[in-house]
Design a protein around this motif. Structure first.
Motif, short mmCIF file in Angstrom:
data_model
loop_
_atom_site.label_atom_id
_atom_site.label_comp_id
_atom_site.label_asym_id
_atom_site.label_seq_id
_atom_site.Cartn_x
_atom_site.Cartn_y
_atom_site.Cartn_z
N THR A 4 0.79 -1.14 -0.04
CA THR A 4 0.48 -0.76 0.06
C THR A 4 0.68 1.32 -0.08
O THR A 4 0.36 2.25 -0.43
N PHE A 5 2.09 1.34 0.39
CA PHE A 5 2.84 2.34 0.76
C PHE A 5 3.88 2.59 0.10
O PHE A 5 4.50 1.22 0.03
N LEU A 6 4.19 3.52 -0.25
CA LEU A 6 5.94 3.89 -1.14
C LEU A 6 6.56 4.63 -0.50
O LEU A 6 5.61 6.08 0.62
N VAL A 7 7.97 4.31 0.18
CA VAL A 7 8.77 5.69 0.80
C VAL A 7 10.09 5.37 0.34
O VAL A 7 10.39 5.03 -0.52
N SER A 8 10.05 7.64 -0.23
CA SER A 8 11.03 7.58 -0.85
C SER A 8 11.96 8.43 0.11
O SER A 8 11.97 9.11 0.79
N LEU A 9 13.18 8.35 -0.61
CA LEU A 9 14.62 9.27 0.11
C LEU A 9 14.56 10.23 -0.53
O LEU A 9 15.49 9.53 -1.61
N GLN A 10 14.63 11.67 -0.89
CA GLN A 10 15.40 12.45 -1.80
C GLN A 10 16.83 12.99 -1.69
O GLN A 10 16.96 12.86 -0.59
N SER A 11 17.53 13.60 -2.81
CA SER A 11 18.68 13.23 -2.56
C SER A 11 19.16 15.06 -2.46
O SER A 11 19.99 15.24 -3.13
N ASP A 12 18.42 15.68 -2.35
CA ASP A 12 18.19 16.74 -3.06
C ASP A 12 19.18 17.75 -1.58
O ASP A 12 19.46 16.94 -0.36
N GLU A 13 19.30 19.39 -1.78
CA GLU A 13 19.92 19.79 -0.47
C GLU A 13 19.03 19.37 1.22
O GLU A 13 19.64 19.61 2.14
N ASN A 14 17.50 19.71 1.06
CA ASN A 14 17.36 18.67 2.49
C ASN A 14 16.96 17.43 2.81
O ASN A 14 16.34 17.25 3.94
N HIS A 15 16.96 16.24 2.06
CA HIS A 15 16.92 15.55 2.25
C HIS A 15 16.00 15.17 2.73
O HIS A 15 15.92 14.03 3.84
N TYR A 16 14.40 15.26 2.43
CA TYR A 16 12.98 15.05 2.47
C TYR A 16 12.68 13.27 2.52
O TYR A 16 13.65 12.73 1.72
N ILE A 17 12.78 12.73 3.69
CA ILE A 17 12.38 11.43 3.29
C ILE A 17 10.00 11.10 3.53
O ILE A 17 9.76 11.83 3.94
#
Length: 669
Positions: A4-17
């Motif tokens: 059901t869920f998908l989790v992503s970790l961004q590689s931008d300067e703020n590193h959002y999850i």
């Protein structure tokens, strides 16, 4: 565990999850994570807890996933409730009311954690930079860490049966563990063999298992994908660093070459998608040198490769030997980290003249150097490695910035260079006789001396179209490659390649050339050539996860090959022709496909139905609405062509007026 869920970790300067309910397209969490020293991400990755606990109360209170990184692990729980014996997820609009994060204990020491995996009993295992495996129960470290690998632990994966754990190390070691007890017990150890002679075993980056099989898949730090069984073999061969340089064989439609930032060069079979062989700059001097460009000699027997240090060398593919090495007169400057400063004197582009008599080398010092080449002697290896084959004949000096591309005309007499400052200059390459230059229409009547190689040419007009190749992102034939509504500028267009108009493998008929463009959006765009209409229609192809740095047609135009830069990949695109009206297998620009052009112009008009060769008419369903859309599109294109013709007429009138004024001034003098 149910997808059901998908989790992503961004590689931008703020590193959002970010956590998504991907079926509904909703964000359930979007949190900024902390940074490590130097601005690097503090979190390296995420591991879901996909194991189901039969007890609903325990299932509701368990952690859903963990994040691992610089300072250990953190455990995340999606708030759930138990109703009628089933677990239900809370649905609110505030992220803070949905998720709870609990940092794990520091354990015996602070160390970076590279990977993590959950076990059926609720324990969580993590692999560290020091080669250890830590066991987490709840949020605390259980017992003493296990010494597993000599290097770093890079990957952990649990077999589908839940009984066997596989760990991969940075030195090519794979260990299988029995995890049915209180602590993992070592079962067997194996080392993946080196991919070629005198190389080290491949460092392991990722692992995954085939369900119901003992075979598993391994991804290496060299971007190779292995199938690991009794006899491990490479399924997909990759590049071990950034890839900017690719080139197609001039006559063999099945061969292409690439060169990565490790300095290694690779020869590939396009149809088999397999590596034939690889080579590098001989000696220890190759270490630390990044390959920035590559090109074939017209004969196809030799390859020239340029490096960021200013070195370039020629390799003979027939004898598998180095034919020539040219090093800069001084050592390249390096920064405080010991890395070569590419803007100092590195080679940016290389191009042989069509007959192979001259090699042009463009560098970061704003100069294009010309070398006379003796024919590539292939009778013996001694002839092929002759040091007298390349002699400097001239230098093209005049640009104010780095040389970006080089193109020769068909006779090898003239070349054009383009810099990163959007300057297009013309130069004499290999002028042989005055009669030949006059035949090209480039001779000045007042001139009596044959120009020297490298001398700037100022009388090449837009009408001169006898170019052997066109790789420039500016100029009259490609002035329409900048899509309307897309934030694509000169610096975002990385490479251009024009087909020979052979129509690929589908037909013997001349289809007319097309041009493909590699962009900073990771896309490959295709236009009719020349693309001179502002906002010309195009096809857009996505596949790269980084900037598309280079693109080229194979020798017979049957395929396009693109290089993805930081994603270290080459992608092949098949060119499939439908009929004289266009292609098949390519989608129209659309908003759903992510094309900004469609947002500006609205929905794309339907393409015309194919012609029936027997009846000579249009077949298929062409209702009134479709026919009206096609007619509207034809009227729009006709209006654009009419405006362009008027613009060209005005420009030609202005040029004629300027020529008359110059002649009158010259006559007065």
């Amino acid at each position: 565990h149910d997808g059901t869920f998908l989790v992503s970790l961004q590689s931008d300067e703020n590193h959002y999850i970010t956590v998504w309910d991907w079926r509904e397209g909703k964000q359930l969490m979007h949190e900024r994570t902390q940074k490590a020293p130097g601005g690097k991400p503090k979190i390296f990755g995420i591991a879901w807890n996909g194991h189901i606990i039969p007890n609903p109360e325990l299932e509701a209170s368990k952690f859903d996933f963990c994040t691992y990184g610089v300072h250990g692990l953190s455990f995340w729980n999606f708030k759930k409730t138990v109703k009628d014996g089933s677990v239900r997820y809370n649905r609110t609009k505030k992220f803070s009311e949905l998720w709870t994060c609990v940092p794990g204990s520091e354990g015996p020491e602070i160390v970076e954690h590279n990977c993590s995996v959950w076990l059926p009993n609720g324990d969580c295992l993590s692999g560290t930079k020091k080669g250890q495996i830590w066991i987490w129960r709840g949020t605390k470290v259980y017992d003493t860490p296990i010494d597993a690998h000599r290097g770093e632990v890079k990957a952990l994966v649990l077999r589908p049966d839940g009984n066997t754990l596989i760990s991969g190390g940075s030195q090519g070691t794979i260990i299988e563990w029995d995890v049915r007890g209180d602590k993992p017990q070592r079962l067997r150890v194996r080392v993946i063999p080196a991919p070629f002679l005198n190389a080290k075993p491949p460092g392991i980056k990722a692992l995954d298992c085939y369900p119901g099989s003992q075979v598993y898949i391994m991804g290496s730090m060299q971007s190779d994908i292995y199938e690991v069984d009794a006899d491990p073999n490479i399924l997909v061969k990759g590049h071990d660093d950034r890839l900017d340089a690719i080139a197609a064989h001039p006559s063999d439609q099945d061969q292409l070459a690439s060169a990565s930032f490790t300095g290694r060069c690779y020869i590939w079979s396009a149809s088999e998608r397999e590596l034939k062989f690889n080579f590098g700059l001989p000696g220890d001097s190759a270490r630390g040198q990044k390959a920035t460009c590559i090109t074939y000699a017209p004969s196809g027997h030799e390859i020239c490769v340029g490096f960021d240090t200013g070195t370039w060398f020629v390799y003979n593919t027939q004898h598998r030997c180095t034919a020539h090495v040219r090093r800069p007169p001084r050592e390249a400057k390096r920064n405080k980290y010991g890395e070569v400063m590419m803007e100092d004197q590195g080679v940016m582009c290389l191009k042989y003249s069509p007959e192979g008599e001259t090699l042009a080398v463009g560098d970061y010092e704003q100069v294009t150097t010309l070398y006379r080449c003796r024919p590539d002697l292939t009778a013996t290896e001694a002839d092929a490695t002759s040091r007298e084959r390349f002699v400097k004949t001239g230098r093209c000096v005049g640009h104010s910035s780095t040389i970006k591309s080089i193109d020769w005309d068909r006779s090898g007499t003239v070349l054009q260079t383009v810099s990163t400052a959007q300057e297009m200059l013309y130069w004499w390459g290999n002028p042989r006789s005055i009669d030949e230059i006059k035949a090209l229409g480039l001779w000045e009547e007042t001139r009596t001396v044959l120009p020297r190689p490298g001398e700037q040419l100022t009388d090449v007009f837009r009408e001169y179209t006898m170019w052997d190749t066109w790789t420039s992102v500016i100029g009259f034939p490609v002035m329409g490659i900048y899509p309307l509504g897309k934030d694509l500028k000169f610096d975002d267009m990385n490479a251009v390649s024009v087909s020979r108009g052979t129509g690929g493998r589908a037909s013997d008929a001349d289809r007319g050339p097309v041009v493909v463009v590699a962009t900073d959006k990771g896309q490959v765009l295709m236009y009719n050539y020349p693309a001179v209409i502002d906002g010309a229609p195009y096809y857009s192809f996505n596949g790269h996860s980084s900037f598309a740095q280079n693109v080229t047609f194979l020798a017979d135009d049957s395929r396009v090959v693109s290089a993805g830069g930081a994603d270290r990949s080459m992608l092949q695109w098949s060119v499939v022709w439908k009929n004289t009206n266009g292609f098949v297998g390519y989608r129209q620009p659309s908003v759903k496909g992510g094309d900004e052009l469609a947002r500006v112009r609205g929905p794309a008009a339907p393409a015309p139905a194919p012609k029936d060769p027997a009846a000579g008419r249009i077949v298929g369903t062409a209702g009134g609405a479709d026919a009206g859309a096609v007619a509207a599109r034809d009227r729009e294109q006709a209006a654009k062509i009419d405006r362009l013709q008027k613009q060209l007429a005005r420009m030609e009138a202005e040029q004629a007026k300027l020529r008359a004024e110059l002649q009158s001034v010259a006559g007065a003098k």
